[in-house]
Every structure is written in structure tokens, then in C-alpha cells.
Design a protein around this motif. Structure first.
Motif, PDB file in Angstrom:
ATOM      1  N   THR A 185      -0.809  -4.602  -3.251  1.00  0.00           N
ATOM      2  CA  THR A 185       0.546  -4.365  -3.762  1.00  0.00           C
ATOM      3  C   THR A 185       0.679  -2.951  -4.312  1.00  0.00           C
ATOM      4  O   THR A 185       1.653  -2.240  -4.024  1.00  0.00           O
ATOM      5  CB  THR A 185       0.893  -5.392  -4.855  1.00  0.00           C
ATOM      6  N   PHE A 186      -0.308  -2.527  -5.082  1.00  0.00           N
ATOM      7  CA  PHE A 186      -0.299  -1.162  -5.617  1.00  0.00           C
ATOM      8  C   PHE A 186      -0.407  -0.145  -4.480  1.00  0.00           C
ATOM      9  O   PHE A 186       0.328   0.855  -4.447  1.00  0.00           O
ATOM     10  CB  PHE A 186      -1.463  -1.008  -6.600  1.00  0.00           C
ATOM     11  N   LYS A 187      -1.297  -0.393  -3.548  1.00  0.00           N
ATOM     12  CA  LYS A 187      -1.473   0.493  -2.395  1.00  0.00           C
ATOM     13  C   LYS A 187      -0.179   0.611  -1.597  1.00  0.00           C
ATOM     14  O   LYS A 187       0.233   1.719  -1.220  1.00  0.00           O
ATOM     15  CB  LYS A 187      -2.599  -0.032  -1.510  1.00  0.00           C
ATOM     16  N   ASN A 188       0.483  -0.494  -1.340  1.00  0.00           N
ATOM     17  CA  ASN A 188       1.731  -0.465  -0.564  1.00  0.00           C
ATOM     18  C   ASN A 188       2.821   0.323  -1.274  1.00  0.00           C
ATOM     19  O   ASN A 188       3.598   1.044  -0.633  1.00  0.00           O
ATOM     20  CB  ASN A 188       2.209  -1.890  -0.278  1.00  0.00           C
ATOM     21  N   MET A 189       2.878   0.207  -2.597  1.00  0.00           N
ATOM     22  CA  MET A 189       3.875   0.954  -3.356  1.00  0.00           C
ATOM     23  C   MET A 189       3.629   2.457  -3.219  1.00  0.00           C
ATOM     24  O   MET A 189       4.564   3.232  -2.948  1.00  0.00           O
ATOM     25  CB  MET A 189       3.826   0.546  -4.828  1.00  0.00           C
ATOM     26  N   ILE A 190       2.379   2.882  -3.387  1.00  0.00           N
ATOM     27  CA  ILE A 190       2.061   4.303  -3.280  1.00  0.00           C
ATOM     28  C   ILE A 190       2.312   4.807  -1.858  1.00  0.00           C
ATOM     29  O   ILE A 190       2.877   5.895  -1.659  1.00  0.00           O
ATOM     30  CB  ILE A 190       0.600   4.564  -3.697  1.00  0.00           C
ATOM     31  N   ASN A 191       1.905   4.028  -0.855  1.00  0.00           N
ATOM     32  CA  ASN A 191       2.119   4.434   0.538  1.00  0.00           C
ATOM     33  C   ASN A 191       3.594   4.611   0.871  1.00  0.00           C
ATOM     34  O   ASN A 191       3.969   5.517   1.625  1.00  0.00           O
ATOM     35  CB  ASN A 191       1.505   3.412   1.488  1.00  0.00           C
ATOM     36  N   ASP A 236     -10.179   0.971  -0.667  1.00  0.00           N
ATOM     37  CA  ASP A 236      -9.046   1.060   0.257  1.00  0.00           C
ATOM     38  C   ASP A 236      -8.479   2.465   0.190  1.00  0.00           C
ATOM     39  O   ASP A 236      -8.630   3.160  -0.820  1.00  0.00           O
ATOM     40  CB  ASP A 236      -7.952   0.050  -0.109  1.00  0.00           C
ATOM     41  N   PHE A 237      -7.769   2.867   1.251  1.00  0.00           N
ATOM     42  CA  PHE A 237      -7.282   4.234   1.359  1.00  0.00           C
ATOM     43  C   PHE A 237      -5.792   4.255   1.675  1.00  0.00           C
ATOM     44  O   PHE A 237      -5.273   3.376   2.363  1.00  0.00           O
ATOM     45  CB  PHE A 237      -8.050   4.987   2.445  1.00  0.00           C
ATOM     46  N   SER A 238      -5.123   5.288   1.174  1.00  0.00           N
ATOM     47  CA  SER A 238      -3.699   5.479   1.469  1.00  0.00           C
ATOM     48  C   SER A 238      -3.526   5.990   2.881  1.00  0.00           C
ATOM     49  O   SER A 238      -4.497   6.300   3.584  1.00  0.00           O
ATOM     50  CB  SER A 238      -3.093   6.485   0.483  1.00  0.00           C
ATOM     51  N   ILE A 239      -2.272   6.113   3.322  1.00  0.00           N
ATOM     52  CA  ILE A 239      -2.006   6.819   4.556  1.00  0.00           C
ATOM     53  C   ILE A 239      -2.407   8.284   4.354  1.00  0.00           C
ATOM     54  O   ILE A 239      -2.345   8.795   3.233  1.00  0.00           O
ATOM     55  CB  ILE A 239      -0.524   6.723   4.968  1.00  0.00           C
ATOM     56  N   PRO A 240      -2.864   8.981   5.391  1.00  0.00           N
ATOM     57  CA  PRO A 240      -3.195  10.403   5.231  1.00  0.00           C
ATOM     58  C   PRO A 240      -1.931  11.223   4.965  1.00  0.00           C
ATOM     59  O   PRO A 240      -0.877  10.957   5.542  1.00  0.00           O
ATOM     60  CB  PRO A 240      -3.805  10.789   6.584  1.00  0.00           C
ATOM     61  N   ILE A 241      -2.047  12.237   4.101  1.00  0.00           N
ATOM     62  CA  ILE A 241      -0.912  13.138   3.900  1.00  0.00           C
ATOM     63  C   ILE A 241      -1.073  14.411   4.738  1.00  0.00           C
ATOM     64  O   ILE A 241      -0.121  15.159   4.918  1.00  0.00           O
ATOM     65  CB  ILE A 241      -0.680  13.465   2.414  1.00  0.00           C
ATOM     66  N   PHE A 242      -2.280  14.652   5.240  1.00  0.00           N
ATOM     67  CA  PHE A 242      -2.560  15.666   6.261  1.00  0.00           C
ATOM     68  C   PHE A 242      -3.998  15.446   6.718  1.00  0.00           C
ATOM     69  O   PHE A 242      -4.703  14.573   6.189  1.00  0.00           O
ATOM     70  CB  PHE A 242      -2.349  17.097   5.752  1.00  0.00           C
ATOM     71  N   TYR A 243      -4.421  16.203   7.736  1.00  0.00           N
ATOM     72  CA  TYR A 243      -5.769  16.039   8.290  1.00  0.00           C
ATOM     73  C   TYR A 243      -6.543  17.344   8.167  1.00  0.00           C
ATOM     74  O   TYR A 243      -5.960  18.426   8.119  1.00  0.00           O
ATOM     75  CB  TYR A 243      -5.703  15.625   9.759  1.00  0.00           C
ATOM     76  N   SER A 244      -7.877  17.220   8.148  1.00  0.00           N
ATOM     77  CA  SER A 244      -8.753  18.385   8.055  1.00  0.00           C
ATOM     78  C   SER A 244      -9.820  18.327   9.132  1.00  0.00           C
ATOM     79  O   SER A 244     -10.363  17.257   9.437  1.00  0.00           O
ATOM     80  CB  SER A 244      -9.446  18.443   6.688  1.00  0.00           C
ATOM     81  N   ILE A 247      -6.423   4.868  -9.670  1.00  0.00           N
ATOM     82  CA  ILE A 247      -6.425   5.475  -8.347  1.00  0.00           C
ATOM     83  C   ILE A 247      -7.294   6.729  -8.395  1.00  0.00           C
ATOM     84  O   ILE A 247      -7.328   7.416  -9.426  1.00  0.00           O
ATOM     85  CB  ILE A 247      -4.981   5.837  -7.906  1.00  0.00           C
ATOM     86  N   PHE A 248      -8.035   6.989  -7.323  1.00  0.00           N
ATOM     87  CA  PHE A 248      -8.692   8.278  -7.227  1.00  0.00           C
ATOM     88  C   PHE A 248      -7.721   9.214  -6.521  1.00  0.00           C
ATOM     89  O   PHE A 248      -7.386   9.011  -5.351  1.00  0.00           O
ATOM     90  CB  PHE A 248     -10.004   8.198  -6.442  1.00  0.00           C
ATOM     91  N   ALA A 249      -7.268  10.244  -7.245  1.00  0.00           N
ATOM     92  CA  ALA A 249      -6.165  11.077  -6.766  1.00  0.00           C
ATOM     93  C   ALA A 249      -6.597  12.502  -6.470  1.00  0.00           C
ATOM     94  O   ALA A 249      -5.771  13.412  -6.453  1.00  0.00           O
ATOM     95  CB  ALA A 249      -5.035  11.078  -7.802  1.00  0.00           C
ATOM     96  N   GLY A 250      -7.895  12.713  -6.208  1.00  0.00           N
ATOM     97  CA  GLY A 250      -8.376  14.052  -5.903  1.00  0.00           C
ATOM     98  C   GLY A 250      -8.463  14.335  -4.420  1.00  0.00           C
ATOM     99  O   GLY A 250      -8.804  15.445  -4.028  1.00  0.00           O
ATOM    100  N   ARG A 264       8.948   9.839  -8.755  1.00  0.00           N
ATOM    101  CA  ARG A 264       9.795   8.954  -7.944  1.00  0.00           C
ATOM    102  C   ARG A 264       9.774   7.517  -8.465  1.00  0.00           C
ATOM    103  O   ARG A 264      10.777   6.807  -8.396  1.00  0.00           O
ATOM    104  CB  ARG A 264       9.323   8.970  -6.487  1.00  0.00           C
ATOM    105  N   LEU A 265       8.629   7.093  -8.970  1.00  0.00           N
ATOM    106  CA  LEU A 265       8.486   5.717  -9.437  1.00  0.00           C
ATOM    107  C   LEU A 265       8.864   5.542 -10.906  1.00  0.00           C
ATOM    108  O   LEU A 265       8.888   4.417 -11.408  1.00  0.00           O
ATOM    109  CB  LEU A 265       7.043   5.248  -9.240  1.00  0.00           C
ATOM    110  N   GLY A 266       9.128   6.654 -11.595  1.00  0.00           N
ATOM    111  CA  GLY A 266       9.419   6.573 -13.018  1.00  0.00           C
ATOM    112  C   GLY A 266       8.208   6.213 -13.847  1.00  0.00           C
ATOM    113  O   GLY A 266       8.309   5.571 -14.897  1.00  0.00           O
ATOM    114  N   LEU A 267       7.016   6.654 -13.387  1.00  0.00           N
ATOM    115  CA  LEU A 267       5.765   6.356 -14.072  1.00  0.00           C
ATOM    116  C   LEU A 267       5.084   7.656 -14.504  1.00  0.00           C
ATOM    117  O   LEU A 267       5.164   8.665 -13.816  1.00  0.00           O
ATOM    118  CB  LEU A 267       4.822   5.580 -13.141  1.00  0.00           C
ATOM    119  N   LYS A 268       4.418   7.617 -15.652  1.00  0.00           N
ATOM    120  CA  LYS A 268       3.695   8.782 -16.159  1.00  0.00           C
ATOM    121  C   LYS A 268       2.321   8.851 -15.507  1.00  0.00           C
ATOM    122  O   LYS A 268       1.602   7.846 -15.433  1.00  0.00           O
ATOM    123  CB  LYS A 268       3.540   8.699 -17.679  1.00  0.00           C
TER     124      LYS A 268
END
Length: 298
Positions: free
Chosen positions: A247-253, A125-133, A109-112, A82-86
Motif C-alpha cells: 500500500t505504501f509502495k503503491n502510493m509512492i509509485n 521491494d523497489f519503486s518504479i525507476p525514475i531514470f536508468y544508469s 523508505i530508503f530514499a538515496g 504532493r502527499l501533504g507529508l513531512k
């Protein structure tokens, strides 16, 4: 005196400006280091460097090809598209070393996938949750000591299987401090905790229903929930950022919210949900009108 002071200030400004230009914007004045932000580095390079930790079904590796798959892997690939980034999967890390990796800019970013808590909020810092466990207690199928009374785990006679620094380790320390802990290194597979229960090296562990369900496919009738209606914790599943990189966090969120609202993350959850109800969905932040009508366009 006024003219000399003006000349001095102007000369100082020119000197500072030339210093900044000559060092590519990395000039150090006193204790302040003017370094580029993660956002600037990502946009300039056109890449997002990802740290990860193998934990099914969030992040899994094909042993033959080394290719990564899983919910958090595929969502991150969608974000990059979506962002045009590799997206580059650059570093496999442990639960404790991931924060140092972010701090030292080993990856962006830690993406695991990770569950936030108070201690972790001090260093990341943490992103918005994409689901809960839900996090629940598990023991051998023959285990009857804790039915309806998980506080009975808090005893020197009980051993809890944990990975160093993982959530089950943190829960054991905070909720059941009198129990013993059988601790394994961070990069061990979580399934080893479950094997240690089956082989009676430990009595209980704490885990998500999904990962236990995956284990039971190969080891049927070996484990059971000790308190099915009493989750120990409910956690949001998030991406992790170096602290202060708003700024990076807001973009990903922004992109994550777009993917949630479009239903694309729901498709991935259904693809990787190992048993019905294993993952709790993010509630919609809006309410549909009860009597919505199409307005006429004049």
C-alpha cells in the motif's frame, strides 16, 4: 451442547476483542503479530522517515550546513509535498545495513537511490525507476590491457576497487571471480575507489559515467572508459521499501509516475546530469496519435 458451545465461542470472541483493544491493536495470538503497516504509520504521523546514503548526484550533503540535495532527495521532497507529508532524513546507512533498517522500521523508505537486482529483491521491494544508469569499466588513462576484451579483467593479476556490498563489488564477484578485490567499508566515498586506481593500488573499477565525470573535474586526464560501447549493466534507479508494504509502495509509485509525466523529474535530471547522456530516461508508456485532432465539443 449446542447452546453451551455458542456461549463458549461468544465468550472467547469477547476476550479476544478486549485483548486487542487493551493493547492498541498489537495483540499477539500464537506467532502472529498484528502490527500497523508502514502506510498506516506514515499517514497517522504525517511524516515519511527516510534512510539515505551519500552518493553524488543522487544524494549529497553540504559539509557546512548538513543540508541534503540531489536528484533522489529533491524528488522525495516533491513526493512529500504532493502527499501533504513531512519528509525527515533520519538515518545515514550503508549498502547492507539499509535493508535491516527497513526491516526493523528504523525508517520508512530508503530514499538515496538504489539499483535493484535478484539478491536485493529477496529482502526489499523497489519503486518504479525514475531514470536508468549504465555501469561501465574504468581504468588509468595508460591502461591498454583490456581494450575490447573486458574478460581479461578476470585474472589473479588484476585488482578491482570496490566498496563492500556496492554494485561494483557484486559485479566483481559474479563476472570476474578470479580477480582480486581491494575492498573499502560501505560508508567510504566512492571517489576513494577512483583514487586507488590512480595511485595504482587497484587496476579497474565499475561505475556510472556521471560520478566519474565529477571526479575528473578535479583530477583531469587520470581515468578512461575501458570499453565505451559495452556497459556491464543497465540499472533502474529506484526507492526501496520494506518487503511486503504494497500500500505504501503503491502510493509512492503513483506520485512518482505523476512527477515523471509532468516533466518535473526530467528537470531535475538535467540539473544534476554531470555529463551529456549520463542518465537514460524512462520511456513513455504511451504513443501519441499520429494525426491527433481536436474533437468538437457539442
Amino acid at each position: 451442547m449446542g447452546l453451551n458451545l455458542s456461549r463458549f465461542l461468544f465468550a472467547t470472541f469477547v476476550l479476544l476483542l478486549s485483548l486487542i483493544v487493551s493493547t492498541g491493536g498489537q495483540a499477539t495470538i500464537g506467532a502472529t503479530n498484528f502490527q500497523s503497516s508502514v502506510y498506516d504509520r506514515v499517514i497517522k504521523s504525517g511524516t515519511i522517515r527516510c534512510g539515505y546514503l551519500l552518493y553524488p548526484p543522487y544524494c549529497m550533503e553540504d559539509p557546512n550546513t548538513g543540508k541534503l540535495t540531489g536528484i533522489f532527495v529533491e524528488v522525495m521532497e516533491m513526493v512529500g509535498k504532493r502527499l501533504g507529508l513531512k519528509v525527515i532524513w533520519s538515518d545515514e546507512v550503508g549498502y547492507e545495513s539499509l535493508f535491516e533498517g527497513l526491516r526493523s522500521n528504523r525508517f520508512d523508505i530508503f530514499a538515496g537511490g538504489l539499483w535493484p537486482n535478484a539478491d536485493r529483491a529477496k529482502v526489499a521491494d523497489f519503486s518504479i525507476p525514475i531514470f536508468y544508469s549504465a555501469f561501465k569499466a574504468y581504468g588509468r588513462t595508460s591502461e591498454n590491457r583490456f581494450q575490447g576484451n573486458l574478460q581479461a579483467i578476470n585474472s589473479p593479476k588484476i585488482t578491482i576497487a570496490v566498496l563492500d556490498g556496492a554494485m561494483e563489488d557484486l559485479i566483481a564477484k559474479s563476472d570476474f571471480p578470479r580477480a582480486k578485490r581491494l575492498s573499502l567499508p560501505q560508508l567510504c566515498p566512492f571517489s576513494q575507489n577512483l583514487l586507488n586506481i590512480i595511485t595504482k593500488k587497484a587496476d579497474v573499477t565499475f561505475a556510472e559515467p556521471g560520478i566519474v565525470s565529477l571526479f575528473l573535474k578535479s583530477n583531469p586526464n587520470t581515468l578512461k572508459e575501458l570499453a565505451p560501447n559495452k556497459p556491464l549493466r543497465i540499472f533502474g534507479n529506484t526507492y526501496v521499501f520494506k518487503i511486503g508494504e504494497m500500500t505504501f509502495k503503491n502510493m509512492i509509485n503513483t506520485v512518482l509516475e505523476e512527477l515523471i509525466n509532468s516533466g518535473e523529474i526530467e528537470k531535475l535530471i538535467r540539473k544534476y546530469e554531470l555529463c551529456p547522456g549520463a542518465f537514460y530516461r524512462v520511456a513513455a508508456p504511451y504513443q501519441m496519435p499520429s494525426n491527433a485532432r481536436l474533437s468538437k465539443v457539442h
